[in-house]
Design an enzyme around this catalytic site. Structure first.
Site, short mmCIF file in Angstrom:
data_model
loop_
_atom_site.label_atom_id
_atom_site.label_comp_id
_atom_site.label_asym_id
_atom_site.label_seq_id
_atom_site.Cartn_x
_atom_site.Cartn_y
_atom_site.Cartn_z
CE LYS A 23 -68.76 12.90 101.84
NZ LYS A 23 -68.65 11.57 102.39
NE ARG A 27 -73.71 9.50 94.02
CZ ARG A 27 -72.74 10.31 93.59
NH1 ARG A 27 -71.54 10.24 94.12
NH2 ARG A 27 -72.97 11.18 92.63
NE ARG A 55 -67.82 6.30 94.31
CZ ARG A 55 -67.29 7.04 95.28
NH1 ARG A 55 -68.07 7.72 96.10
NH2 ARG A 55 -66.01 7.10 95.44
CD GLU A 79 -74.57 8.24 100.51
OE1 GLU A 79 -74.43 8.50 99.29
OE2 GLU A 79 -73.64 7.89 101.24
CG PHE A 111 -77.68 13.61 96.70
CD1 PHE A 111 -76.97 13.72 95.51
CD2 PHE A 111 -77.43 12.54 97.54
CE1 PHE A 111 -76.03 12.78 95.16
CE2 PHE A 111 -76.48 11.58 97.19
CZ PHE A 111 -75.79 11.69 95.99
NE ARG A 116 -62.09 11.75 92.88
CZ ARG A 116 -62.94 11.25 93.76
NH1 ARG A 116 -63.60 12.03 94.58
NH2 ARG A 116 -63.15 9.95 93.82
CE LYS A 127 -64.15 13.58 99.40
NZ LYS A 127 -64.08 12.18 99.21
P1 AMP Z 1 -66.57 10.43 99.14
O1 AMP Z 1 -67.13 9.05 99.05
O2 AMP Z 1 -65.87 10.71 100.42
O3 AMP Z 1 -65.80 10.79 97.89
O4 AMP Z 1 -67.78 11.46 99.16
C1 AMP Z 1 -68.71 11.51 98.14
C2 AMP Z 1 -69.86 10.61 98.50
O5 AMP Z 1 -70.68 11.21 99.48
C3 AMP Z 1 -70.80 10.35 97.36
O6 AMP Z 1 -70.34 9.34 96.53
C4 AMP Z 1 -72.08 9.98 98.07
O7 AMP Z 1 -72.13 8.58 98.25
C5 AMP Z 1 -71.95 10.60 99.44
N1 AMP Z 1 -72.97 11.61 99.76
C6 AMP Z 1 -73.62 11.69 100.93
N2 AMP Z 1 -74.48 12.71 100.97
C7 AMP Z 1 -74.39 13.33 99.77
C8 AMP Z 1 -75.02 14.47 99.20
N3 AMP Z 1 -75.94 15.18 99.87
N4 AMP Z 1 -74.66 14.84 97.94
C9 AMP Z 1 -73.71 14.12 97.26
N5 AMP Z 1 -73.10 13.04 97.75
C10 AMP Z 1 -73.41 12.63 98.99
#
Ligand code: AMP
Length: 553
Positions: A254, A259, A274, A304, A343, A417, A423
Site C-alpha cells: 500500500k 490515487r 479519486r 497510485e 495496480f 467500500r 487495507k
Molecule cells: P485509504 O485511503 O486509507 O482508504 O486506502 C485506500 C487507498 O490506498 C486507495 O485509495 C489508494 O489511493 C491507496 N493505495 C495504495 N496502494 C494501493 C494498492 N496497491 N492497491 C489499492 N490501493 C492502493
C-alpha cells in the site's frame, strides 16, 4: 422553466431539515421540469457541470461582492457590511436587490435556461483563460447583468450559484433518491446510484431515469469520463483480511501517494483523482510515462502516484502540493518527482469491470512495460499468513504504508467500500520500556499507583529518558499488580509523584511515535497501552530504536 420556480423549490428545501421532505420537494421539482430537467438537476446541486469536465466559474467571494454592487448600484462597502453580519453572500445579494427593486422598471423574467447558459459562458471564458484581468472584468459584467434582472429571492440563489455552493443541504444521495422517486416510483435507487457511479454525470442519469430502468442500465463505462474508485475496508489482522477477501488472496504494497485513474483514449492520456478532478496538466511526467510505457491505445488504469526522490519516498503531504498547482509546474516537478505504481486495469478495448481481479491483473501485466518510473505495484498471491506479514514488514521497511489484501475472483465495484479489497491496519512494533516514575491515584483508585512514566535507555548519557505516560486503559487487576511491583522500588516522593528505580520493564503498544518538545527523549508515544510485563528482559529499548521507528512510520 422559469427560474423563479426553481428558486421556490430551493427555498423550501433550505427551510426544512428533514431529508425525506427535501427528497419530496426535489422530486416534485424534477417531475415538473420538462425540457430542462438536466439543467434543473445540476443547478439544484449548485453545479454547472460534473467535476471532471473542468468547467469552473473561477469567481471569488470578492468578485461576487463587486458583482452585487454592480447589479444593485450600491457601494461595495455596503455589500460587505451585510456579508459580514450574516456570513452569506446570498443574503447580501437578496438585500441589495430588494432595495433596488423600488426604483426598478419592468424586467424580463429569468429562465433556468438563460441562467445556465450565462454561467456556462462564464466558465468557458475561465477555461480559455483570456488574459486574467480582462476576462475577470468581462465575467463580472456578464454575471452582474444576470443578477440585475433577478427578483430578490432569485438573487439569493444566483449569488450562491456563482460561488458554486448553494448551502441548502442537498448532496448526491438526495438527488439520487429524488430522481428515483420522481420517475421510478422510489423503487430503484440502487440502479440510479450504479448509473451515477459509472458516469458521474447527473445530467445523463436524470435523462435516463425519466426514460426508465432499461435506459439507466445502459449507462456504462466511457473513456475520458472517470468512474468512482473502488474503496477499501479496514481490517485489524491478516486473519481478518483472509476472512473478508477469501484465500488465496492478492497482497499488494500500500503506497502512500495519490490515487490516479488514468484514461488512455486513442493514445491520448487523461489523469483523474479519486475526487474525479482532472489533474493531467499538473502531472506532465505521469502523462509521458503512460505514453511511453503503456502498451494500449484504449484503457483505464487504476494506480497510485508516489512521490519518490533518489529512491526515497516523499511523504504525501509534500506530494499533495502538486495537485492544485497551476503555475511553475516544471519547477515543482523537479522538486517532487514521482513514480507510477499501477495496480488494476478496468478497461482495455472493452470494460473489464466484471472480470475477476486475477484476470485484470494478468492483463495489466501485459499492458505495462516496466521501467524505473513505472512499475507494477509489488504484488504476491498467497494463502499464508506469514507471507502477508513479510510483505507488510518489507512495505513498512521501504517507508510505504503497509499492505492491501484483495479478492482474486472479485469484480471491480466502483464507489463502494465492498469487501473486495481491504487495507491492513499497520502493526506498530511494540516497545519495551522501563517504568521510571508514577503518581498516587485519587478517588476510587487511591492507594494504587497510576500515570506510569515510561522511559527508554539513552546509550550516550547512560540514563533513562521519558517518552510518555501510560494512564488510561489499565484494568483494576493491572493497577493492583503494577502497584505491588513498584512499591518496593520507590526512590523518593514529592506530593503524589514518586520516582522509581527503573527495574520493571513493560511491553507497550501505541498508535504513533510523535516528536515531543516536553520529554527529554524528544519523543512521545501516542496512546501507549500495556501489553505485557517483560520479566524476561533486563534492558529497555534504546532511544536509537525510537528514532529509527519514528523515521519509518
Ligand atoms: P485509504 O485511503 O486509507 O482508504 O486506502 C485506500 C487507498 O490506498 C486507495 O485509495 C489508494 O489511493 C491507496 N493505495 C495504495 N496502494 C494501493 C494498492 N496497491 N492497491 C489499492 N490501493 C492502493
Amino acid at each position: 422553466m422559469e427560474f423563479s420556480k426553481l428558486v421556490e423549490h430551493l427555498e423550501k428545501v433550505e427551510n426544512t431539515q428533514a431529508s425525506l421532505e427535501k427528497i419530496d420537494i426535489l422530486s416534485s421539482l424534477y417531475s415538473e421540469s420538462e425540457d430542462h430537467l438536466e439543467d434543473v438537476v445540476m443547478l439544484s446541486l449548485g453545479r454547472i457541470s460534473p467535476a471532471w469536465q473542468d468547467l469552473d466559474l473561477g469567481i471569488s467571494s470578492k468578485s461576487v461582492v463587486d458583482i452585487i454592487a454592480m447589479a444593485s448600484g450600491r457601494k461595495e462597502e455596503e455589500v460587505e457590511e451585510v456579508w459580514k453580519t450574516s456570513g452569506d453572500l446570498g443574503d447580501a445579494a437578496e438585500e441589495m436587490i430588494e432595495n433596488k427593486k423600488q426604483q426598478r422598471l419592468m424586467t424580463k423574467e429569468l429562465t433556468v435556461e438563460k441562467v445556465m447558459n450565462r454561467l456556462q459562458k462564464v466558465s468557458e471564458m475561465e477555461k480559455q483563460g483570456i488574459s486574467q484581468s480582462v476576462s475577470q472584468d468581462k465575467k463580472k459584467k456578464l454575471l452582474a447583468d444576470l443578477l440585475s434582472s433577478a427578483e430578490p429571492a432569485e438573487a439569493r440563489y444566483l449569488a450562491r450559484m456563482m460561488l458554486e455552493n448553494l448551502r441548502i443541504g442537498i448532496g448526491e444521495g438526495t438527488v439520487r433518491d429524488a430522481l428515483d422517486q420522481a420517475f421510478l416510483n422510489g423503487e430503484h435507487s440502487e440502479l440510479v446510484q450504479q448509473a451515477y457511479d459509472y458516469s458521474n454525470d447527473f445530467r445523463q442519469v436524470a435523462k435516463a431515469s425519466r426514460k426508465g430502468t432499461e435506459e439507466l442500465d445502459k449507462i456504462d463505462l466511457q473513456l475520458f469520463r472517470p468512474v468512482k474508485s473502488m474503496l477499501a475496508q479496514k481490517v485489524e489482522s491478516i486473519e481478518d483480511g483472509f476472512d473478508t477477501v477469501g484465500e488465496p488472496a492478492a497482497v499488494d504494497f500500500k503506497y502512500d501517494g495519490l490515487r490516479a485513474q488514468i484514461h488512455v483514449k486513442e493514445g491520448e492520456v487523461k489523469i483523474f483523482t479519486r475526487r474525479l478532478e482532472n489533474i493531467t496538466d499538473q502531472f506532465p511526467d505521469v502523462k509521458k510515462y503512460v505514453e511511453k510505457q503503456v502498451d494500449s491505445e484504449n484503457c483505464i488504469i487504476d494506480s497510485e502516484i508516489v512521490g519518490m526522490k533518489d529512491g526515497e519516498v516523499i511523504p504525501f503531504q509534500r506530494l499533495s502540493k502538486r495537485i492544485k498547482r497551476k503555475y511553475e509546474i516544471e519547477k515543482l516537478r523537479n522538486e517532487i518527482p514521482v513514480d507510477l505504481r499501477p495496480f488494476d486495469l478496468i478497461y482495455e478495448e472493452e470494460s473489464l469491470m466484471e472480470k475477476p481481479y486475477s484476470e485484470r491483473w494478468k492483463r495489466l501485466e501485459e499492458v505495462i512495460d516496466e521501467n524505473e518510473d513505472v512499475r507494477l505495484a509489488d504484488h504476491i498471491e498467497t494463502s499464508i499468513v506469514e507471507d502477508v506479514n513479510e510483505m507488510q514488514q518489507s512495505s513498512l521497511g521501504e517507508n510505504h504504508e503497509g499492505v492491501m489484501m484483495k479478492s482474486l475472483d472479485a469484480e471491480y465495484k466502483p464507489g463502494s467500500r465492498v469487501g473486495y479489497m481491504v487495507k491492513l491496519k499497520p502493526v506498530m512494533e511494540t516497545l519495551d520500556l522501563a517504568i521510571i516514575g508514577a503518581q498516587w491515584s485519587e478517588g476510587r483508585k487511591s492507594g494504587w499507583l497510576g500515570r506510569l512514566k515510561l522511559g527508554c535507555w539513552n546509550d550516550e548519557t547512560g540514563e533513562y529518558e521519558m517518552v510518555g505516560r501510560m494512564s488510561s486503559g489499565l484494568t483494576d487487576e493491572q493497577l493492583e499488580e503494577v502497584t505491588e511491583r513498584l512499591k518496593p522500588l520507590i526512590k523518593s516522593e514529592e506530593g503524589r509523584d514518586v520516582e522509581l528505580r527503573p527495574e520493571v520493564l513493560v511491553e507497550v503498544e501505541y498508535e504513533e511515535i510523535q516528536e515531543s518538545p516536553t520529554y527529554e527523549s524528544g519523543f512521545a508515544l501516542r496512546f501507549p497501552r500495556l501489553k505485557s510485563f517483560r520479566d524476561d528482559k533486563e534492558e529497555a529499548d534504546s532511544k536509537e530504536k525510537l528514532e529509527n521507528l519514528y523515521d519509518s512510520q
